[in-house]
Design an enzyme around this catalytic site. Structure first.
Site, PDB file in Angstrom:
ATOM      1  N   ARG A 183       0.815  -1.216   0.000  1.00  0.00           N
ATOM      2  CA  ARG A 183       0.000   0.000   0.000  1.00  0.00           C
ATOM      3  C   ARG A 183       0.850   1.268   0.000  1.00  0.00           C
ATOM      4  O   ARG A 183       0.495   2.264   0.627  1.00  0.00           O
ATOM      5  CB  ARG A 183      -0.970   0.017   1.194  1.00  0.00           C
ATOM      6  N   ARG A 236      -3.200   6.318  -0.078  1.00  0.00           N
ATOM      7  CA  ARG A 236      -3.724   7.241   0.920  1.00  0.00           C
ATOM      8  C   ARG A 236      -2.711   8.058   1.700  1.00  0.00           C
ATOM      9  O   ARG A 236      -3.013   9.168   2.133  1.00  0.00           O
ATOM     10  CB  ARG A 236      -4.615   6.445   1.886  1.00  0.00           C
ATOM     11  N   ARG A 283      -6.908  12.295  -6.620  1.00  0.00           N
ATOM     12  CA  ARG A 283      -8.121  11.515  -6.443  1.00  0.00           C
ATOM     13  C   ARG A 283      -9.378  12.360  -6.218  1.00  0.00           C
ATOM     14  O   ARG A 283     -10.492  11.816  -6.195  1.00  0.00           O
ATOM     15  CB  ARG A 283      -7.957  10.557  -5.240  1.00  0.00           C
ATOM     16  N   ASP A 335      -7.014  -2.821  -7.302  1.00  0.00           N
ATOM     17  CA  ASP A 335      -7.603  -3.380  -6.086  1.00  0.00           C
ATOM     18  C   ASP A 335      -7.964  -4.834  -6.351  1.00  0.00           C
ATOM     19  O   ASP A 335      -8.170  -5.225  -7.505  1.00  0.00           O
ATOM     20  CB  ASP A 335      -8.852  -2.606  -5.654  1.00  0.00           C
ATOM     21  N   TYR A 392     -15.194 -11.109   1.136  1.00  0.00           N
ATOM     22  CA  TYR A 392     -15.980  -9.912   0.793  1.00  0.00           C
ATOM     23  C   TYR A 392     -17.272 -10.268   0.068  1.00  0.00           C
ATOM     24  O   TYR A 392     -18.334  -9.717   0.354  1.00  0.00           O
ATOM     25  CB  TYR A 392     -15.150  -8.961  -0.080  1.00  0.00           C
TER      26      TYR A 392
END
Ligand code: 1CP
Length: 369
Positions: A43, A47, A56, A92, A171
């Site tokens: 990652r 973010r 973004r 993703d 998920y």
């Protein structure tokens, strides 16, 4: 967006050089030990970077993943900023499901959410009726993004990735993020036939996603089974490992297999040698992991993401300790034990890269072994 002329490579390929196949990362994944481990961060894109947050604004995550120029630019950002030894493709684990036509969105601050959770026999029938081949056909933007990225990276390798069947199922069956993944784990036992059909289909979908990335130039692949730690060894062997093998089958580039809380599963996560490298979270010291994994597996990890917020001397000692313990394995790729927390100060990551790039382990111990 169209593919404009390739930017000047970040690490230009010198005449006669072997390119990313000869990089420190690929050599370590294959088992060659150097005077210092290569370093990248799970990652690393996203973010924690202001330049990512700026890019973004006003966009939806999955739209960004399917925009080749944007996905490529975001993949390159941490390589430019930190000087890491590898890029990981910005995407993703649910992107191949979107490519297969599944109704999924990524909710900001939450994660993947499915409009139609897959719980009944009829749900599994409906999903598995989709030919996994459609993923390969719909993956043109992925291949384009990877081509743009590898052209810009030069000698720096790009890691492609996919979600493992269990983590994706966690998920899909739940319909969104969950802590214990109870519904997926219940399905294995309540209806093993449906489970195996679902996991088998997910393995093919992830395989197609990885293939799109390696065909377009990725130098290694990582299978994220982030939530496998919730499984018993018996369930992992009976319900998971055969499907994860299918997802990773047939690649000629090195294969990394990662999970969180998987100390009890490490030996199984080698998948009988199919995985060249096993990722280890921060709970298991790397020398213990190396003893479990044996002489023919590279270890990857295992900085505690929590310590990224600690004072530098504390973090530095932690990183040095990990590099020392990593020497017990045939080779080591320095990484976190899980992803970069969003609130991480990115200058801390750059500082870790600088520290590791300045190490000479042979000199530190007074000569080569
Ligand atoms: O709007 C946003 O910015 C959404 C946040 C985000 C980002 C940046 C999500 C939603 N996914 C991603 C990118 C991403 N996902 C990458 C590329 C970035 C990089 O590594 O540099 C990768 C490798 C993933 C893989 C991924 N997605 C995993 C496996 C890795 C891991 O951290 O364990 C998992 C479990 C997901 C699901 C997911 N997607 C997004 C979130 C917030 C989550 C986790 C949700 C949960 O806690 O269950």
């Amino acid at each position: 967006m169209t593919s404009s002329a390739p930017a000047t490579p970040l690490t230009p390929t010198a005449a006669g050089a072997a390119g990313p196949a000869a990089s420190a990362l690929v050599r370590a994944l294959r088992g060659e030990r150097d005077v210092r481990p290569p370093v990248w961060f799970m990652r690393q894109a996203g973010r924690s970077l202001p330049e990512y947050r700026e890019l973004r604004v006003g966009t939806r995550m999955l739209d960004v993943c399917l925009d080749p120029a944007l996905a490529s630019e975001i993949t390159l950002q941490p390589v430019r900023r930190h000087g890491v030894d590898a890029a990981i493709f910005f995407s993703d684990i649910v992107v191949p499901l979107r490519l297969a036509g599944v109704d999924v969105v990524i909710e900001p601050g939450r994660g993947p959410v499915f409009a139609n959770p897959v719980r009944s026999v009829a749900d599994v029938d409906r999903l598995t009726a989709i030919d996994p081949e459609v993923v390969a056909e719909a993956a043109a933007p992925i291949r384009e993004a990877v081509r743009l990225t590898t052209a810009a990276l030069g000698d720096t390798p790009l890691i492609g990735f996919a979600g493992a069947p269990f983590t994706l199922a966690a998920y899909l069956v739940e319909g969104g993020p969950s802590k214990e993944h109870l519904r997926a784990r219940a399905m294995m036992h309540a209806d093993p036939d449906s489970w195996h059909r679902l996991a088998g289909w997910l393995a093919q979908v992830s395989h197609a996603f990885l293939t799109a990335q390696t065909d377009a130039g990725a130098s290694a692949v990582q299978l994220f089974d982030s939530w496998a730690g919730s499984l018993s060894v018996a369930d992992y062997r009976a319900f998971i490992a055969p499907h994860s093998r299918v997802a990773l089958d047939g690649f000629t580039v090195p294969r990394i297999h990662f999970g969180v809380g998987t100390a009890h599963l490490l030996a199984d996560m080698r998948l009988d040698g199919m995985a060249d490298t096993v990722g280890v979270d921060w709970r298991t010291p790397l020398d213990e992991a190396a003893a479990i994994l044996g002489a023919d597996t590279t270890v990857q990890g295992n900085i505690d993401p929590a310590l990224l917020a600690a004072p530098w001397p504390v973090l530095e000692a932690h990183v040095r300790g990990i590099v020392q313990r990593g020497r017990a394995a045939r080779a080591h790729v320095l990484n976190l034990g899980h992803g970069v927390p969003p609130e991480t100060d990115p200058t801390v990551l750059t500082r870790i890269v600088e520290l590791v790039h300045g190490l000479d382990l042979d000199a530190a111990v007074g000569g080569a072994e």
